[in-house]
Every structure is written in C-alpha cells, then in structure tokens.
Design an enzyme around this catalytic site. Structure first.
Site, PDB file in Angstrom:
ATOM      1  N   GLU A 101       9.858  15.910 -50.689  1.00 40.67           N
ATOM      2  CA  GLU A 101      10.443  14.642 -50.266  1.00 40.67           C
ATOM      3  C   GLU A 101       9.752  13.511 -51.024  1.00 40.67           C
ATOM      4  O   GLU A 101       8.696  13.708 -51.628  1.00 40.67           O
ATOM      5  CB  GLU A 101      10.261  14.411 -48.761  1.00 40.67           C
ATOM      6  CG  GLU A 101      11.048  15.332 -47.865  1.00 40.67           C
ATOM      7  CD  GLU A 101      10.861  14.982 -46.392  1.00 40.67           C
ATOM      8  OE1 GLU A 101      10.355  13.871 -46.099  1.00 40.67           O
ATOM      9  OE2 GLU A 101      11.216  15.809 -45.545  1.00 40.67           O
ATOM     10  N   HIS A 130       5.419  10.521 -43.013  1.00 43.52           N
ATOM     11  CA  HIS A 130       6.444  11.361 -42.381  1.00 43.52           C
ATOM     12  C   HIS A 130       5.763  12.694 -42.083  1.00 43.52           C
ATOM     13  O   HIS A 130       5.557  13.511 -42.968  1.00 43.52           O
ATOM     14  CB  HIS A 130       7.652  11.563 -43.294  1.00 43.52           C
ATOM     15  CG  HIS A 130       8.713  12.412 -42.680  1.00 43.52           C
ATOM     16  ND1 HIS A 130       9.668  13.082 -43.429  1.00 43.52           N
ATOM     17  CD2 HIS A 130       8.985  12.716 -41.375  1.00 43.52           C
ATOM     18  CE1 HIS A 130      10.476  13.747 -42.618  1.00 43.52           C
ATOM     19  NE2 HIS A 130      10.073  13.548 -41.374  1.00 43.52           N
TER      20      HIS A 130
END
Length: 234
Positions: free
Chosen positions: A98, A153
C-alpha cells in the site's frame, strides 16, 4: 471506506484555519477511479479539505493517485485552489503493498520535508505492516506556521502493538527534525471494537502519556458501514 475530518489547525486571533482530513479509500486503484459514481464521491470528500491523508492506495502501476489529483484540479474553479500531492513508496511485507498519499492546497501549505520511518529499532524491528511516511508541512498563513503529520494504517490484528510503537516514531522524528514543535498522528488506527479492547489501552503509550491529546472520542463512529459503529480512525 472510513474517514475522519477534523479542524486540527484552529483559527487563532483571526488567522486562517485549515481543515485536515484522513480518508481510507478502500482498495484505491485504477478500477475504483474508473467508476464515475465512486470517483465523484471521492472528489467531493477531498475537496472539503485543505490537507487529506489518503490510505490504502493499492496500485502497482502507481497511476491512480496522480490521476485522482488531476481530476481534482480539473474540477477546481480557480487556479489558486489547485492541489498538489506527495506520496510514499509502496509499503508492506511480501507481495501485498500500500501507499500513503497526501493531497494539499498549494496556496495554503507546502511540503517542508518528508521522512520514511525505517522501522529498524534494535530489538523491535519490523513492527509496522505499513511504515509511517512522515510529512512536515509549512503553513505561513495560519497561526501555527508548520506542523508534522505522522500517518498510520495498522493491521487490525496487530493494532495494539502498532499504535504503541507510534510513540517511538514520534521520538525518532523529534531527533530527526529538532526544530519541529507540533505533531499530528492520524490515520486508520483500527483503534476500536475488537481490535483494541478496553483492557489494552493501558499498554499503549500514546494513551497513557498525558502529553498526547486524543481528538477522536472512543465512542465516535468513523466508518460508513451501517453494520459497524467503531472509532477506527483517529
């Protein structure tokens, strides 16, 4: 998708204020940006903000995020409202990757410096699934002239450990950027419901250290899913 919109840089003595936002756009990539209805919603959300942290950018070709900013600027009515961006490298273990991306209004803020946290602390290596990509912003028109944003995250199953480790990230950044004074830690913490049980909060230094102020209440719902009511985003 989940999001958190907060006025984090407040208006003081008439100075300009900034709206700083966090937005986990679930599995964001070229497929999502190709859907007009989804793109329209995403653009409207980001246009509300002066700085937006975008998480869960999953695009191996790394095209979707620049395209998103292009679409955003096409919809801007004035040149002075144009957005720019800064984005991390692709982060993650093994094949799953990501990126963190920041979109910001150029007339209000600029990027002073960036820093990719190495996550190589002796005896405590590789804690983060997605290592924080830290950005130091300059904001000459606000009462607070510069500030650092640390994005995160977490992986739900390791949220407690990752949130606690953000304390070490903060200490590391203070050593790297000795003149930086104000810090915002924000993102999809997964800091609620079954991922961070109440009994675990005492093990998280960001909570036990009173010098940190938590702006998102434990009972706030930061998701768009009707079946959940969790303060994942902080």
């Amino acid at each position: 998708m989940s999001s958190s919109v907060l006025l984090l840089v407040l208006c003081i003595h008439g100075a300009l204020s900034l709206k700083i936002c966090s937005f986990n756009i679930q599995s964001f990539g070229e497929k999502k940006i190709a859907k007009p209805e989804a793109l329209d919603v995403i653009l409207k959300c980001i246009a509300r903000c002066d700085i937006t942290l975008v998480m869960e950018i999953k695009d191996a070709k790394e095209r979707a995020f620049p395209q998103l900013v292009t679409h955003l600027n096409r919809g801007s009515s004035r040149k002075t409202e144009e957005y720019s961006y800064v984005i991390s490298e692709r982060l993650g273990r093994k094949s799953y990757k990501e990126q963190y991306g920041f979109i910001y209004r150029r007339r209000l803020v600029s990027v002073k410096a960036t820093y990719q946290y190495p996550d190589m602390q002796s005896g405590d290596e590789d804690v983060f699934s997605r290592k924080p990509f830290i950005v130091w912003f300059s904001s000459p028109r606000t009462a607070i002239k510069d500030f650092v944003i640390i994005p995160i995250h977490t992986t739900p199953e390791t949220a407690v450990r990752e949130i606690d480790e953000l304390y070490d990230v903060y200490q590391d950044i203070k050593q790297q950027w000795t003149t930086a004074e104000r810090f915002i830690i924000m993102g999809d913490f997964n800091a609620a419901c079954g991922y961070v049980p109440k009994r675990q909060w005492g093990n998280i230094r960001l909570r036990s250290d009173s010098s940190f102020l938590w702006l998102t209440d434990d009972n706030m719902d930061t998701t768009v899913k009707e079946s959940t009511s969790c303060a994942y985003d902080r």
